[in-house]
Scaffold this motif. Sequence first.
Motif, PDB file in Angstrom:
ATOM      1  N   LYS A  41       0.784  -1.531  -0.121  1.00 53.02           N
ATOM      2  CA  LYS A  41       0.216  -0.194  -0.232  1.00 53.02           C
ATOM      3  C   LYS A  41       0.863   1.325  -0.190  1.00 53.02           C
ATOM      4  CE  LYS A  41      -4.367   2.237   1.778  1.00 53.02           C
ATOM      5  NZ  LYS A  41      -5.700   1.395   1.546  1.00 53.02           N
ATOM      6  N   ILE A  42       1.986   0.979   1.098  1.00 55.98           N
ATOM      7  CA  ILE A  42       2.660   2.269   0.959  1.00 55.98           C
ATOM      8  C   ILE A  42       3.767   2.532  -0.517  1.00 55.98           C
ATOM      9  CG2 ILE A  42       4.179   3.671   2.051  1.00 55.98           C
ATOM     10  CD1 ILE A  42       1.768   3.054   3.534  1.00 55.98           C
ATOM     11  N   LEU A  45       1.301   4.200  -2.432  1.00 57.31           N
ATOM     12  CA  LEU A  45       1.484   5.624  -2.376  1.00 57.31           C
ATOM     13  C   LEU A  45       2.285   6.720  -3.222  1.00 57.31           C
ATOM     14  CD1 LEU A  45      -0.621   7.348   0.931  1.00 57.31           C
ATOM     15  CD2 LEU A  45       2.059   8.034   1.127  1.00 57.31           C
ATOM     16  N   LYS A  70       0.616  11.551   5.269  1.00 57.45           N
ATOM     17  CA  LYS A  70      -0.327  10.262   3.672  1.00 57.45           C
ATOM     18  C   LYS A  70      -0.088   8.935   4.620  1.00 57.45           C
ATOM     19  CE  LYS A  70      -0.754  13.957   0.716  1.00 57.45           C
ATOM     20  NZ  LYS A  70      -0.672  14.328  -0.819  1.00 57.45           N
ATOM     21  N   VAL A  71       1.378   8.790   5.129  1.00 59.25           N
ATOM     22  CA  VAL A  71       1.012   7.467   5.478  1.00 59.25           C
ATOM     23  C   VAL A  71       0.463   7.100   6.610  1.00 59.25           C
ATOM     24  CG1 VAL A  71       3.487   6.346   6.065  1.00 59.25           C
ATOM     25  CG2 VAL A  71       3.887   7.215   3.999  1.00 59.25           C
ATOM     26  N   ASP A  73      -1.753   8.355   7.662  1.00 61.96           N
ATOM     27  CA  ASP A  73      -3.085   8.064   8.075  1.00 61.96           C
ATOM     28  C   ASP A  73      -3.595   6.965   6.909  1.00 61.96           C
ATOM     29  OD1 ASP A  73      -6.211  10.107   7.153  1.00 61.96           O
ATOM     30  OD2 ASP A  73      -5.522   9.782   5.548  1.00 61.96           O
ATOM     31  N   SER A  74      -2.568   6.425   5.827  1.00 64.70           N
ATOM     32  CA  SER A  74      -3.137   5.202   5.030  1.00 64.70           C
ATOM     33  C   SER A  74      -2.573   4.263   6.783  1.00 64.70           C
ATOM     34  CB  SER A  74      -2.174   5.212   4.483  1.00 64.70           C
ATOM     35  OG  SER A  74      -2.214   5.985   2.886  1.00 64.70           O
ATOM     36  N   LYS A  77      -6.109   4.276   8.795  1.00 66.50           N
ATOM     37  CA  LYS A  77      -7.369   3.853   7.578  1.00 66.50           C
ATOM     38  C   LYS A  77      -7.029   2.014   7.782  1.00 66.50           C
ATOM     39  CE  LYS A  77      -8.468   8.239   5.133  1.00 66.50           C
ATOM     40  NZ  LYS A  77      -8.170   8.338   4.111  1.00 66.50           N
ATOM     41  N   MET A  78      -6.984   1.379   7.543  1.00 62.25           N
ATOM     42  CA  MET A  78      -6.350   0.277   7.756  1.00 62.25           C
ATOM     43  C   MET A  78      -6.436  -0.288   8.569  1.00 62.25           C
ATOM     44  SD  MET A  78      -2.070  -0.136   5.972  1.00 62.25           S
ATOM     45  CE  MET A  78      -1.854  -1.734   5.156  1.00 62.25           C
TER      46      MET A  78
END
Length: 136
Positions: A41-42, A45, A70-71, A73-74, A77-78
């Motif tokens: 995922k990262i 991104l 942003k990382v 925040d991601s 959300k996981m």
Amino acid sequence: MDGIHIQTHSDMGIQEEFYQNSYRMKPNDNEKFNKLEVEQKIEELLKSELESYEYDANTSINRSKEISAKVLDSLKKMNYPRYKFVVQTTITSSSGQGIRVASRFLWDPSTDNYATAVYKSSSLTCVVMMFGLFYE
């Protein structure tokens, strides 16, 4: 959900949530920090964020802060419940030199883990290290 007791008052019809301790010392197997999932995922991104970015020493500090946010925040959300996250982002120029990024932590290897994502282009190298630490 662990630790929630819902009580209804019959005379008013109001529901209230009361939180109680769950006394869980370890995450469930499906809730553990998944290194491969996080890295994939990262990396996606990083590619979307840095694809058109050219290295500039004056803006790289702010850019690394933006990417770290942003990382983080991601990661939130996981949905890894009861995990705390630490994100370290390093952006440097790709001008023929090498780079070694290292860190140390005191943690429980059965619950805590880390993931690393790297993005390289002709002008820059970006290394993001993410640490997931289970909060008892």
